[in-house]
Design a protein around this motif. Sequence first.
Motif, PDB file in Angstrom:
ATOM      1  N   UNK A   1       0.795  -1.225   0.000  1.00 45.79           N
ATOM      2  CA  UNK A   1       0.000   0.000   0.000  1.00 45.79           C
ATOM      3  C   UNK A   1       0.832   1.282   0.000  1.00 45.79           C
ATOM      4  N   UNK A   2       2.108   1.189  -0.386  1.00 43.94           N
ATOM      5  CA  UNK A   2       2.974   2.364  -0.364  1.00 43.94           C
ATOM      6  C   UNK A   2       2.435   3.551  -1.135  1.00 43.94           C
ATOM      7  N   UNK A   3       1.958   3.310  -2.358  1.00 43.05           N
ATOM      8  CA  UNK A   3       1.437   4.412  -3.175  1.00 43.05           C
ATOM      9  C   UNK A   3       0.205   5.040  -2.528  1.00 43.05           C
ATOM     10  N   UNK A   4      -0.650   4.213  -1.948  1.00 42.22           N
ATOM     11  CA  UNK A   4      -1.829   4.735  -1.243  1.00 42.22           C
ATOM     12  C   UNK A   4      -1.399   5.566  -0.046  1.00 42.22           C
ATOM     13  N   UNK A   5      -0.386   5.085   0.680  1.00 41.36           N
ATOM     14  CA  UNK A   5       0.107   5.830   1.845  1.00 41.36           C
ATOM     15  C   UNK A   5       0.714   7.169   1.442  1.00 41.36           C
ATOM     16  N   UNK A   6       1.425   7.199   0.315  1.00 41.48           N
ATOM     17  CA  UNK A   6       1.950   8.474  -0.182  1.00 41.48           C
ATOM     18  C   UNK A   6       0.802   9.410  -0.560  1.00 41.48           C
ATOM     19  N   UNK A   7      -0.217   8.861  -1.195  1.00 35.63           N
ATOM     20  CA  UNK A   7      -1.352   9.663  -1.637  1.00 35.63           C
ATOM     21  C   UNK A   7      -2.115  10.262  -0.458  1.00 35.63           C
ATOM     22  N   UNK A   8      -2.075   9.602   0.668  1.00 35.78           N
ATOM     23  CA  UNK A   8      -2.790  10.080   1.855  1.00 35.78           C
ATOM     24  C   UNK A   8      -1.960  11.019   2.724  1.00 35.78           C
ATOM     25  N   UNK A   9      -0.710  11.255   2.354  1.00 35.98           N
ATOM     26  CA  UNK A   9       0.177  12.118   3.145  1.00 35.98           C
ATOM     27  C   UNK A   9       0.053  13.562   2.656  1.00 35.98           C
ATOM     28  N   UNK A  10      -0.559  14.405   3.452  1.00 34.75           N
ATOM     29  CA  UNK A  10      -0.819  15.796   3.054  1.00 34.75           C
ATOM     30  C   UNK A  10       0.459  16.546   2.692  1.00 34.75           C
ATOM     31  N   UNK A  11       1.534  16.311   3.420  1.00 34.76           N
ATOM     32  CA  UNK A  11       2.795  16.999   3.148  1.00 34.76           C
ATOM     33  C   UNK A  11       3.383  16.624   1.800  1.00 34.76           C
ATOM     34  N   UNK A  12       3.313  15.348   1.459  1.00 32.72           N
ATOM     35  CA  UNK A  12       3.809  14.894   0.159  1.00 32.72           C
ATOM     36  C   UNK A  12       2.984  15.538  -0.948  1.00 32.72           C
ATOM     37  N   UNK A  13       1.680  15.533  -0.790  1.00 31.48           N
ATOM     38  CA  UNK A  13       0.799  16.127  -1.797  1.00 31.48           C
ATOM     39  C   UNK A  13       1.108  17.612  -1.984  1.00 31.48           C
TER      40      UNK A  13
ATOM     41  N   UNK B   1      -3.991  14.470  -7.866  1.00 35.33           N
ATOM     42  CA  UNK B   1      -3.692  15.895  -7.691  1.00 35.33           C
ATOM     43  C   UNK B   1      -4.003  16.713  -8.945  1.00 35.33           C
ATOM     44  N   UNK B   2      -4.404  16.040 -10.017  1.00 36.93           N
ATOM     45  CA  UNK B   2      -4.698  16.740 -11.260  1.00 36.93           C
ATOM     46  C   UNK B   2      -3.458  17.087 -12.071  1.00 36.93           C
ATOM     47  N   UNK B   3      -2.306  16.520 -11.707  1.00 39.14           N
ATOM     48  CA  UNK B   3      -1.058  16.869 -12.388  1.00 39.14           C
ATOM     49  C   UNK B   3      -0.889  16.170 -13.735  1.00 39.14           C
ATOM     50  N   UNK B   4      -1.759  15.208 -14.032  1.00 38.91           N
ATOM     51  CA  UNK B   4      -1.631  14.466 -15.290  1.00 38.91           C
ATOM     52  C   UNK B   4      -2.652  14.881 -16.344  1.00 38.91           C
ATOM     53  N   UNK B   5      -3.505  15.833 -16.015  1.00 41.43           N
ATOM     54  CA  UNK B   5      -4.532  16.261 -16.979  1.00 41.43           C
ATOM     55  C   UNK B   5      -3.876  16.784 -18.249  1.00 41.43           C
ATOM     56  N   UNK B   6      -4.313  16.205 -19.380  1.00 40.58           N
ATOM     57  CA  UNK B   6      -3.788  16.633 -20.668  1.00 40.58           C
ATOM     58  C   UNK B   6      -2.393  16.126 -20.971  1.00 40.58           C
ATOM     59  N   UNK B   7      -1.886  15.201 -20.175  1.00 40.27           N
ATOM     60  CA  UNK B   7      -0.530  14.672 -20.373  1.00 40.27           C
ATOM     61  C   UNK B   7      -0.594  13.193 -20.741  1.00 40.27           C
ATOM     62  N   UNK B   8       0.531  12.698 -21.216  1.00 44.57           N
ATOM     63  CA  UNK B   8       0.711  11.271 -21.430  1.00 44.57           C
ATOM     64  C   UNK B   8       1.393  10.709 -20.184  1.00 44.57           C
ATOM     65  N   UNK B   9       0.990   9.492 -19.801  1.00 44.86           N
ATOM     66  CA  UNK B   9       1.577   8.866 -18.614  1.00 44.86           C
ATOM     67  C   UNK B   9       1.439   7.356 -18.704  1.00 44.86           C
ATOM     68  N   UNK B  10       2.264   6.663 -17.951  1.00 49.56           N
ATOM     69  CA  UNK B  10       2.181   5.214 -17.845  1.00 49.56           C
ATOM     70  C   UNK B  10       2.153   4.835 -16.375  1.00 49.56           C
ATOM     71  N   UNK B  11       1.849   3.575 -16.109  1.00 49.22           N
ATOM     72  CA  UNK B  11       1.783   3.066 -14.744  1.00 49.22           C
ATOM     73  C   UNK B  11       1.656   1.547 -14.817  1.00 49.22           C
ATOM     74  N   UNK B  12       1.585   0.909 -13.672  1.00 49.44           N
ATOM     75  CA  UNK B  12       1.353  -0.524 -13.627  1.00 49.44           C
ATOM     76  C   UNK B  12      -0.028  -0.810 -14.218  1.00 49.44           C
TER      77      UNK B  12
END
Length: 188
Positions: free
Chosen positions: A75-87, A113-124
Amino acid sequence: MAKIYEFLANGFEEVEALAPVDIFRRAGVEIQTVSVTGSEWVESSHGVTIKADMKFEDMHNFDDADMLMLPGGMPGATNLNEHAGVREALLDHNAKGKHIGAICAAPMVLGSLGLLKGRKATCSPGFEKYLEGAEYTAELFTVDGNIITGEGPAATFPYAYEILKMFVGEAKTKELQQKMQYAHLMER
C-alpha cells in the motif's frame, strides 16, 4: 549538482525505490530518501525494513530539490497519496516546473492531484484508471514535460536511466549503463 528527494511510505516497492538510488549515487547525483512514516524506518511491501536518510518532518521544504520521486508498491502508493505533506510538496514542485517522477502505482498520486490532466503517462497495468485526465501509454516510461512516469519493477532501470540522462547527459548515462552491464543486457 542535481538534488533529488524520494519519498518512502510503508508498503513501497523495493526495486522501484532502491535501484534509482543506487544508479543516481553511482553517477554522482545526490538523492536522499525521505520517510513519511514519522520514523526513519520504513517497511517495504515485501517485509524489508530500511532506514531512510531523513524524516519528512525534519524538512522545512523541498525548495532545493531538482526532482521529487515516488516509488510504487502497495500500500505504499496509497500511503503516499494520503500524506498531506507529500501532496503539498508535489503541487508546489509542479507549479515551479520542476521534475517529478512516479512509477508503478505511484502515478495515481499525480492523477489524484490533477497533475496528469492533458498529459501522457504510464503506470502498472490496472492503475491507469487513476491517471485522471491522462492519456495512458502502456510504455516502460513516459516523459511529458516535467513529469516522468514508469510502468513497474521491470521498467525501473530504463526509467531511472532516463531520469539520470536529464541530469548528467547521455554520454555519462551510457558510460554507467556499460559499467552496470545494462547496455549488454539490452543488446540481447
